[in-house]
Design a protein around this motif. Structure first.
Motif, PDB file in Angstrom:
ATOM      1  N   LYS A   1      16.195   5.882  27.978  1.00  0.00           N
ATOM      2  CA  LYS A   1      15.023   5.200  28.181  1.00  0.00           C
ATOM      3  C   LYS A   1      14.443   5.574  29.480  1.00  0.00           C
ATOM      4  O   LYS A   1      13.351   4.994  29.813  1.00  0.00           O
ATOM      5  CB  LYS A   1      15.531   3.676  28.506  1.00  0.00           C
TER       6      LYS A   1
ATOM      7  N   ILE B   1      15.085   5.978  32.778  1.00  0.00           N
ATOM      8  CA  ILE B   1      15.187   4.910  33.793  1.00  0.00           C
ATOM      9  C   ILE B   1      15.779   5.374  35.020  1.00  0.00           C
ATOM     10  O   ILE B   1      16.568   6.393  34.957  1.00  0.00           O
ATOM     11  CB  ILE B   1      16.021   3.648  33.210  1.00  0.00           C
TER      12      ILE B   1
ATOM     13  N   ARG C   1      10.133  -1.844  36.578  1.00  0.00           N
ATOM     14  CA  ARG C   1      11.449  -1.977  36.759  1.00  0.00           C
ATOM     15  C   ARG C   1      12.173  -3.141  36.605  1.00  0.00           C
ATOM     16  O   ARG C   1      13.376  -3.116  36.084  1.00  0.00           O
ATOM     17  CB  ARG C   1      11.553  -1.509  38.489  1.00  0.00           C
TER      18      ARG C   1
ATOM     19  N   GLN D   1      12.831  -2.742  32.977  1.00  0.00           N
ATOM     20  CA  GLN D   1      13.952  -1.974  32.690  1.00  0.00           C
ATOM     21  C   GLN D   1      15.221  -2.556  32.971  1.00  0.00           C
ATOM     22  O   GLN D   1      16.306  -2.400  32.108  1.00  0.00           O
ATOM     23  CB  GLN D   1      13.651  -0.655  33.459  1.00  0.00           C
TER      24      GLN D   1
ATOM     25  N   VAL E   1      18.235   1.298  37.701  1.00  0.00           N
ATOM     26  CA  VAL E   1      16.871   1.062  37.952  1.00  0.00           C
ATOM     27  C   VAL E   1      16.092   1.238  39.403  1.00  0.00           C
ATOM     28  O   VAL E   1      15.205   1.808  39.476  1.00  0.00           O
ATOM     29  CB  VAL E   1      16.862  -0.425  37.417  1.00  0.00           C
TER      30      VAL E   1
END
Length: 118
Positions: A70, A72, A85, A88, A106
């Motif tokens: 992803k 992240i 964030r 996420q 994150v």
């Protein structure tokens, strides 16, 4: 007929549960998501013991895989805005990860190395 297949070893719920847990963990899902998938598959409590231990042991690798897939935290190309964030973090939690692990990924800066938690 089912009892006969169980006796012959054709049906083995603990083995299925462990295999399913290994697959989901390798795809980046956390323990809560694995537990949910095993429940939906009809795996009885007790037959999932080894599967959940495997999922617990591989939680850090699963979180890292999820973050990488992803983009992240340390796998992002650039720092994200607070709203991004937050989204996420929500995605991490929906994937079944612990809040502590999810928030570490994150909050990490792009390229940052994150040490495994104890």
């Amino acid at each position: 007929m089912i009892e006969k297949f169980v006796d012959l070893g054709y049906i083995d719920d603990p083995l299925y549960a462990k295999s399913r847990a290994a697959d989901l963990t390798a795809r980046g899902y956390g323990k809560r998501r694995v537990t949910q998938a095993l429940y939906q598959a009809g795996i009885a409590e007790g037959d999932d013991f080894d599967a959940l231990q495997l999922s617990d042991a591989k939680k850090w690798e699963a979180a890292s895989t999820f973050a990488r897939k992803k983009s992240i935290g340390p796998f992002a190309l650039e720092p994200h805005e607070p709203d991004k964030r937050r989204k996420q973090l929500q995605a991490f939690l929906r994937a079944g990860h612990d809040f502590a692990i999810a928030s570490r990924f994150v909050a990490a800066a792009p390229g940052e190395t994150i040490d495994e938690m104890d």
